[in-house]
Design an enzyme around this catalytic site. Structure first.
Site, PDB file in Angstrom:
ATOM      1  N   GLU A   2     -18.165  16.220   2.797  1.00 37.97           N
ATOM      2  CA  GLU A   2     -18.460  15.382   1.625  1.00 37.97           C
ATOM      3  C   GLU A   2     -19.780  14.631   1.756  1.00 37.97           C
ATOM      4  O   GLU A   2     -19.835  13.541   2.323  1.00 37.97           O
ATOM      5  CB  GLU A   2     -17.315  14.373   1.399  1.00 37.97           C
ATOM      6  N   ARG A  57       0.850  -1.207   0.000  1.00 39.16           N
ATOM      7  CA  ARG A  57       0.000   0.000   0.000  1.00 39.16           C
ATOM      8  C   ARG A  57       0.879   1.249   0.000  1.00 39.16           C
ATOM      9  O   ARG A  57       0.619   2.210  -0.714  1.00 39.16           O
ATOM     10  CB  ARG A  57      -0.945  -0.015   1.215  1.00 39.16           C
ATOM     11  N   LYS A  94     -11.208  15.044   6.026  1.00 34.86           N
ATOM     12  CA  LYS A  94     -12.368  14.671   5.200  1.00 34.86           C
ATOM     13  C   LYS A  94     -13.319  13.785   5.986  1.00 34.86           C
ATOM     14  O   LYS A  94     -12.890  12.952   6.790  1.00 34.86           O
ATOM     15  CB  LYS A  94     -11.891  13.916   3.958  1.00 34.86           C
ATOM     16  N   LYS A 123     -17.149  18.923  -0.895  1.00 34.87           N
ATOM     17  CA  LYS A 123     -16.810  17.852  -1.852  1.00 34.87           C
ATOM     18  C   LYS A 123     -18.085  17.091  -2.200  1.00 34.87           C
ATOM     19  O   LYS A 123     -18.450  16.123  -1.540  1.00 34.87           O
ATOM     20  CB  LYS A 123     -15.765  16.921  -1.219  1.00 34.87           C
TER      21      LYS A 123
END
Ligand code: 13P
Length: 337
Positions: A175, A44, A134, A217
Site C-alpha cells: 500500500e 473497539r 498490509k 492497494k
C-alpha cells in the site's frame, strides 16, 4: 497455482472487496470519540464485532484487515475473531507495519517502520489464522515533496516486507498511499502516483517478490482536498486507470483501492467508472479495500448502543453491496436513495 496465488485471487474475487478494520488504537479512539463513545478494548471489539458478524460478510467481503489487538480478541460467544471471519468464507488479514515515523534525512516526510522482528510476528499471526498482511507507506504532495529519498526508502521497505511475507506463506498487500491533503491538482497527483508506483514495482522486482502472489492497494488519482478545481468522476477514473496501466504489471491479480478520505459515494462512483472503462478485458480485478468508506455510516448508526446493531449492519450492507456492484461497473448514484 501456488497457495499464495490462490489466496491473492480470492482476496480480489469479482463482486467482493476487503474491509480495512486495522485502525491503530489512536485512530480508532478518534473515530469512536466522533460518535461520543469512549474508546476501550471492549468498545473497539463491540463495533468491530458488529461489522464482522454482519450478513454482508458472506457475499461482499473477501477479507478483513485486522489490528494486533483485534486478531487476539474473542467474540461474546467465545469464538476467536479470525474464526468468526472465516465462518463467512472471508479471509483474516493483519496490518504488520508499526506506523509512519520521521524520515531521517528528510524529517518533514515519513518512513514506515516495522521490519525488525517481522519474520517472528508473521509466524505468530499465521498461527492465529492470518493469510494476508498490509503495510502502508504515505507520501505528501507539496512543492518540495515527495522527495526521491522518501519514494526510494519507502519502496525498499515495502518490498522487504512483501518478500518476507511471501517467504512465510502470507500474501502481502502493498500500500503506497499518496495523501489527498493539500492544494495540489489532479495532474500533480498523477505525476507523483506514477513515480511512486514505478519505483515500488522496481523494488518488488529487485527483491524477487512474486507479483502473482500479492495485491496492490493504491490511492486513486485525485485532486487535493484544498484544490479549487476538483476533478470529476470521469477524470479521476481515466487518470487512475492510465497510471495503473503504465505502472502495474498484469501479473498482479488485483488492485484494491483505499478510500483515503473521499466521501462514501465518491469512492464507490470512482471504482464503478474505472471498472466500466476497463470492462471485461481488464488485466487485474479492480476492487475496494476501504476503511472509512465502508465503515463510517455504520459507525454513526451504531454509536455505542447495542440496540442499534441491526441498523448499523444494514448501513454496512448498503456500502458493501454498492461497492460490490461497482466492481462490475453496475452502480448508479440513484441507488443511494
Ligand atoms: P481508508 O479507506 O479509510 O483510506 O483506509 C484504508 C486503509 O487501509 C488505510 O491504510
Amino acid at each position: 497455482m501456488s497457495e499464495l496465488e490462490k489466496i491473492a485471487k480470492q482476496m480480489v474475487a469479482k463482486g467482493k472487496g476487503i474491509l480495512a478494520a486495522d485502525e491503530s488504537t489512536g485512530t480508532m479512539t478518534k473515530r469512536l470519540s466522533g460518535v461520543n463513545v469512549e474508546s476501550t478494548s471492549k468498545t473497539r471489539l463491540k463495533f468491530r464485532e458488529t461489522l464482522f458478524s454482519a450478513e454482508s460478510m458472506k457475499n461482499h467481503i473477501s477479507g478483513v484487515i485486522l489490528y494486533d489487538e483485534t486478531i487476539k480478541q474473542k467474540t461474546s460467544s467465545g469464538k476467536s475473531i479470525p474464526d468468526l471471519i472465516k465462518s463467512f468464507g472471508s479471509i483474516p488479514g493483519i496490518k504488520v507495519d508499526t506506523g509512519a515515523k520521521k524520515l531521517a534525512g528528510s524529517p518533514e516526510e515519513k518512513i514506515t517502520e516495522g521490519l525488525d522482528g517481522l519474520r517472528e510476528r508473521l509466524t505468530e499471526y499465521y498461527n492465529l489464522g492470518a493469510r494476508f498482511t498490509k503495510w502502508r507507506a504515505v507520501y505528501n504532495i507539496s512543492n518540495k515533496y515527495p522527495s526521491e529519498l522518501a519514494i526510494k526508502s519507502n519502496a525498499h521497505a515495502l518490498a522487504r516486507y512483501a518478500a518476507l511475507c511471501q517467504d512465510n506463506g502470507i500474501v502481502p498487500i502493498v500500500e503506497p498511499e499518496i495523501l489527498m491533503d493539500g492544494e495540489h491538482s489532479i495532474e500533480d497527483s498523477f505525476i507523483v502516483s506514477e513515480e511512486v508506483l514505478h519505483t515500488t514495482f522496481y523494488e518488488l522486482y529487485s527483491q524477487n517478490v512474486q507479483l502473482e502472489g500479492m495485491v496492490l492497494k493504491p490511492n486513486m488519482v485525485l485532486s487535493g482536498y484544498e484544490c479549487s478545481d476538483q476533478a470529476d468522476v470521469d477524470e479521476v477514473a481515466e487518470m487512475t486507470v492510465t497510471v495503473l496501466k503504465r505502472c502495474v504489471p498484469s501479473a498482479v491479480p488485483g488492485i484494491a483501492f483505499l478510500s483515503g478520505g473521499q466521501s462514501d459515494e465518491d469512492a464507490t462512483a470512482h471504482l464503478n467508472r474505472m471498472n466500466q472503462i476497463l470492462g471485461n478485458h481488464s488485466p487485474w480485478n479492480l476492487t475496494y479495500s476501504y476503511g472509512r468508506a465502508l465503515q463510517a455510516p455504520a459507525l454513526k448508526k451504531w454509536s455505542g448502543d447495542v440496540n442499534n446493531v441491526p441498523d448499523a449492519q444494514n448501513e454496512f450492507y448498503k456500502r458493501a453491496k454498492l461497492n460490490s456492484l461497482a466492481t462490475y461497473g453496475k452502480y448508479d448514484p440513484s441507488m443511494e436513495e
